[in-house]
Design a protein around this motif. Structure first.
Motif, PDB file in Angstrom:
ATOM      1  N   ASP A   1       0.832  -1.198   0.000  1.00 34.74           N
ATOM      2  CA  ASP A   1       0.000   0.000   0.000  1.00 34.74           C
ATOM      3  C   ASP A   1       0.869   1.252   0.000  1.00 34.74           C
ATOM      4  OD1 ASP A   1      -1.522  -1.719   2.690  1.00 34.74           O
ATOM      5  OD2 ASP A   1      -2.355  -1.654   0.667  1.00 34.74           O
TER       6      ASP A   1
ATOM      7  N   TYR B   1       0.322   5.156   1.620  1.00 32.62           N
ATOM      8  CA  TYR B   1      -0.438   6.046   2.480  1.00 32.62           C
ATOM      9  C   TYR B   1       0.216   7.421   2.426  1.00 32.62           C
ATOM     10  CZ  TYR B   1      -3.003   2.268   4.841  1.00 32.62           C
ATOM     11  OH  TYR B   1      -3.837   1.207   5.145  1.00 32.62           O
TER      12      TYR B   1
ATOM     13  N   GLU C   1      -3.694   8.794   5.739  1.00 36.74           N
ATOM     14  CA  GLU C   1      -4.793   8.300   4.916  1.00 36.74           C
ATOM     15  C   GLU C   1      -4.270   7.339   3.855  1.00 36.74           C
ATOM     16  OE1 GLU C   1      -6.878  11.258   2.680  1.00 36.74           O
ATOM     17  OE2 GLU C   1      -5.079  12.057   1.738  1.00 36.74           O
ATOM     18  N   TRP C   2      -5.083   6.385   3.542  1.00 36.00           N
ATOM     19  CA  TRP C   2      -4.761   5.403   2.519  1.00 36.00           C
ATOM     20  C   TRP C   2      -4.847   6.045   1.141  1.00 36.00           C
ATOM     21  CZ3 TRP C   2      -8.586   3.379  -0.935  1.00 36.00           C
ATOM     22  CH2 TRP C   2      -8.101   2.382  -1.791  1.00 36.00           C
TER      23      TRP C   2
ATOM     24  N   THR D   1      -3.503   0.639  -3.232  1.00 32.68           N
ATOM     25  CA  THR D   1      -3.112  -0.732  -2.886  1.00 32.68           C
ATOM     26  C   THR D   1      -2.838  -1.530  -4.143  1.00 32.68           C
ATOM     27  OG1 THR D   1      -4.334  -0.814  -0.809  1.00 32.68           O
ATOM     28  CG2 THR D   1      -3.927  -2.909  -1.899  1.00 32.68           C
TER      29      THR D   1
END
Length: 115
Positions: free
Chosen positions: A35, A37, A46-47, A50
């Motif tokens: 991922d 972030y 925050e993401w 992915t």
């Protein structure tokens, strides 16, 4: 154990592009999902995106259509190609790698979008 090192951050003008890299070392054969972030000053992490390692990727709505995540398993590296950058994209960007042993984080790389 996996160690992650991000690179590629910097200062870019609005509308510009950057490519971030996250290089893994250690037990890279165990890498699964990876991922990206980000965390801006005074805000929660925050993401962003992915890579599932199963041929699919997911993106936050705020970056969809502008950012692309990809990976090179032979190199143990995940990338984040960022285009049409906006000032609100300014943040420290972190990568996160999942293995059977849990998740691991890198130290982050700063991205600043400003004229």
């Amino acid at each position: 154990q996996v160690q992650l090192v991000e690179s590629g951050g910097g200062l870019v003008q609005p509308g510009g592009s950057l490519r971030l890299s996250c290089a893994a070392s250690g037990n890279v054969a165990s890498l699964d999902t990876m991922d990206w972030y980000r965390q801006a000053p005074g805000k929660q992490r925050e993401w962003v995106a992915t890579d599932t390692n199963r041929g699919s990727a997911n993106y936050a709505d705020s970056v969809k259509g502008r950012f692309t995540i990809s990976r090179d398993n032979a190199r143990g590296t995940v990338y984040l190609q960022m285009s049409s950058l906006k000032p609100e994209d300014s943040a420290v960007y972190f990568c996160r790698a999942w293995t059977y042993a849990g998740s691991f984080w890198g130290q982050g790389t700063q991205v600043t979008v400003s004229s």
